[in-house]
Design an enzyme around this catalytic site. Structure first.
Site, PDB file in Angstrom:
ATOM      1  N   GLU A   1       6.693  12.761  34.873  1.00 27.59           N
ATOM      2  CA  GLU A   1       7.870  13.166  34.108  1.00 27.59           C
ATOM      3  C   GLU A   1       7.757  14.618  33.636  1.00 27.59           C
ATOM      4  OE1 GLU A   1       9.048  10.904  30.536  1.00 27.59           O
ATOM      5  OE2 GLU A   1      10.427   9.797  31.796  1.00 27.59           O
TER       6      GLU A   1
ATOM      7  N   HIS B   1     -11.401  -1.742  48.039  1.00 31.39           N
ATOM      8  CA  HIS B   1     -11.217  -2.732  49.092  1.00 31.39           C
ATOM      9  C   HIS B   1      -9.767  -2.835  49.523  1.00 31.39           C
ATOM     10  CE1 HIS B   1     -15.395  -3.862  48.543  1.00 31.39           C
ATOM     11  NE2 HIS B   1     -15.154  -3.631  47.258  1.00 31.39           N
TER      12      HIS B   1
ATOM     13  N   LYS C   1      19.656   6.791  32.854  1.00 35.55           N
ATOM     14  CA  LYS C   1      19.913   6.093  31.587  1.00 35.55           C
ATOM     15  C   LYS C   1      21.412   6.075  31.300  1.00 35.55           C
ATOM     16  CE  LYS C   1      16.591   6.357  27.973  1.00 35.55           C
ATOM     17  NZ  LYS C   1      15.680   7.059  27.050  1.00 35.55           N
TER      18      LYS C   1
HETATM   19  O1  LIG Z   1      11.479   6.542  22.846  1.00 36.50           O
HETATM   20  P1  LIG Z   1      12.747   6.347  23.579  1.00 36.50           P
HETATM   21  O2  LIG Z   1      13.825   7.275  23.120  1.00 36.50           O
HETATM   22  O3  LIG Z   1      13.192   4.915  23.554  1.00 36.50           O
HETATM   23  O4  LIG Z   1      12.479   6.711  25.073  1.00 36.50           O
HETATM   24  C1  LIG Z   1      11.620   5.971  25.903  1.00 36.50           C
HETATM   25  C2  LIG Z   1      11.504   6.662  27.241  1.00 36.50           C
HETATM   26  O5  LIG Z   1      12.828   6.839  27.691  1.00 36.50           O
HETATM   27  C3  LIG Z   1      13.061   7.640  28.825  1.00 36.50           C
HETATM   28  O6  LIG Z   1      12.935   6.899  29.965  1.00 36.50           O
HETATM   29  C4  LIG Z   1      12.307   8.917  28.850  1.00 36.50           C
HETATM   30  O7  LIG Z   1      12.348   9.490  30.109  1.00 36.50           O
HETATM   31  C5  LIG Z   1      10.870   8.713  28.455  1.00 36.50           C
HETATM   32  O8  LIG Z   1      10.235   9.965  28.348  1.00 36.50           O
HETATM   33  C6  LIG Z   1      10.811   8.005  27.140  1.00 36.50           C
HETATM   34  O9  LIG Z   1       9.462   7.875  26.781  1.00 36.50           O
END
Ligand SMILES: O=P(O)(O)OC[C@H]1O[C@H](O)[C@H](O)[C@@H](O)[C@@H]1O
Length: 433
Positions: free
Chosen positions: A273, A294, A405
């Site tokens: 990331e 293995h 997202k």
């Molecule tokens: O802590 P949050 O806001 O729930 O985010 C949780 C995760 O969400 C996303 O997928 C980001 O890419 C991550 O870097 C992050 O750690």
């Protein structure tokens, strides 16, 4: 943490990096270090994570988890950087704790239900973590966990600790129910937050030594300097970068300790990331010694020359002797311990890669304890920040993840997001039964 990059040198491996190239690269490392130091001094977004050993307050964390300090089980509800730090710490140190720690970081319904049916909810602590407070998987799982507690007649508000940003839906919820809560520190992206409340609440509930985790990290911070030859973390970051530029486009993280399996997942998020931008970045792979000797070793030794293998070793640990046997061909095992066998497997694998000219690096820990683990996590974060400077990418953003997202949210009716439209536009070439 010590680092041995000898098997990544061009005199051993191809791709490899010559000593002269490393010395030239060291000038860039010096510049990058100045940038990193300035970012830390100003508390800039991302760089601030490298200040955590001084900023995290273990007393505050212990006070906050006090109501659930006797928990038999701990469920961390979070995902990505809000779960993997806690999971790495609790798994690495599980042998020292009576509290069973699990992480609900996926929304696979059968898997979530199995966990909830199995856990002693009346004596389970819930550690909800989300920096944004909006991540769909985390919030959905939290709602499911709450319902499971209610169904079992257990007051979830008595069993829950929240770690989130200063504002957002999870902050609102924790205020509405007056839940004990901590803040994700400003300027610290999730994948760099293991040494804040984000990773340390779980460590505290499991009774681990928070001060030792932080002092191991602080000792690693002390080594940050303008030369890769004086700083293990920078030696690792610079070598990985140099090898990627020479064709080692993948980095297989291979701890020789079962307890560090989740650490490889944490590392994979950190590396992928942070560095996967602008068509650049080294692809992290996850493997485990000796098990994957293995399965994957054949590829690592004889497949495409596109991999760096990173070993993590621990000098000391619990050991167990192998019972003697009267089967003649197995007699040699009876003279050894499982620990000696694991060490021999590691040394043999490392030598086999070097003999085939495949680059590999060793990260050496004295043992897997709080102090060494704090150093490892901090060291890899610093290595990653350095590599980001050398690649010239924005280490601390993750726009490609945010895209999906938004699309997910749009699909579930959580708002208007143009990203969701792309889902309907998928091209198809189906081959049916
Ligand atoms: O802590 P949050 O806001 O729930 O985010 C949780 C995760 O969400 C996303 O997928 C980001 O890419 C991550 O870097 C992050 O750690």
């Amino acid at each position: 943490m010590d680092v041995d990059i000898g098997n990544a040198l061009a005199s051993v491996a191809s791709p490899g990096v010559s000593r002269e190239s490393l010395e030239r690269l060291d000038e860039q490392v010096a510049d990058a270090h100045e940038r990193i130091e300035a970012g830390m001094a100003d508390g800039e977004h991302g760089y601030e994570a490298l200040n955590l050993p001084d900023r995290t307050d273990p007393d505050e964390i212990r006070r906050t988890v006090e109501p659930v300090a006797d928990a038999e089980a701990l469920v961390t509800v979070g995902i990505g950087g809000s779960a993997l730090g806690a999971a790495t710490i609790t798994e690495a140190l599980a042998a020292e704790s009576d509290t069973e720690a699990i992480s609900l970081d996926n929304v696979d319904p059968a898997w979530v239900s199995n966990h909830l049916e199995r856990l002693p909810l009346e004596n389970t602590a819930v550690n909800v973590v989300s920096r944004s407070g909006t991540t769909a998987e985390t919030l959905a799982n939290f709602l499911v966990v709450r319902e499971a507690f209610e169904d079992a007649g257990v007051d979830w508000t008595e069993r829950t600790i929240v770690t989130t940003g200063e504002s957002g839906p999870l902050r609102d919820l924790s205020e509405r129910h007056d839940l004990p809560s901590l803040s994700v520190p400003d300027g610290v992206p999730g994948r760099f937050s293991a040494l804040s409340a984000v990773g340390m609440v779980a460590a505290a509930v499991c009774g681990h030594d928070l001060e030792a985790l932080l002092s191991g990290a602080a000792a690693e911070a002390e080594t940050l300097s303008g030369s890769l030859f004086d700083c293990p973390a920078y030696a690792y970051g610079a070598t990985s970068y140099a090898l990627d530029a020479r064709g080692a486009r993948m980095n297989a993280m291979v701890p020789y300790a079962e307890s560090l399996e989740t650490y490889s997942e944490w590392f994979a998020q950190l590396w992928a990331e942070s560095l996967g931008k602008d068509d650049l970045g080294q692809t992290p792979l996850r493997a485990l010694g000796a098990t994957d000797q293995h399965s994957q070793l054949q590829l690592y030794r004889a497949g495409p020359r596109d991999k760096l293998v990173t070993f993590v070793t621990s000098e000391e640990g619990t050991d167990r002797s192998i019972p003697e046997t009267d089967v003649e061909d197995l007699a040699y095992l009876g003279d050894a311990t499982l620990g000696e066998l694991l060490d021999a497997e590691f040394e043999a694998t490392e030598a086999s890669l070097a003999a085939a000219g495949r680059p590999n690096v060793r990260l050496e820990l004295e043992r897997v304890d709080e102090y060494e683990l704090g150093g490892l996590l901090y060291g890899m974060e610093a290595a990653c920040v350095l590599a980001g400077e050398l690649y010239g990418v924005n280490t601390f953003e993750q726009p490609a993840v945010e895209w999906a997202k938004k699309a997910t949210r749009g699909l579930l009716g959580g708002g208007e997001f143009e990203e969701a439209d792309a889902v309907a536009e998928k091209s198809e070439l189906r081959v049916e039964r």
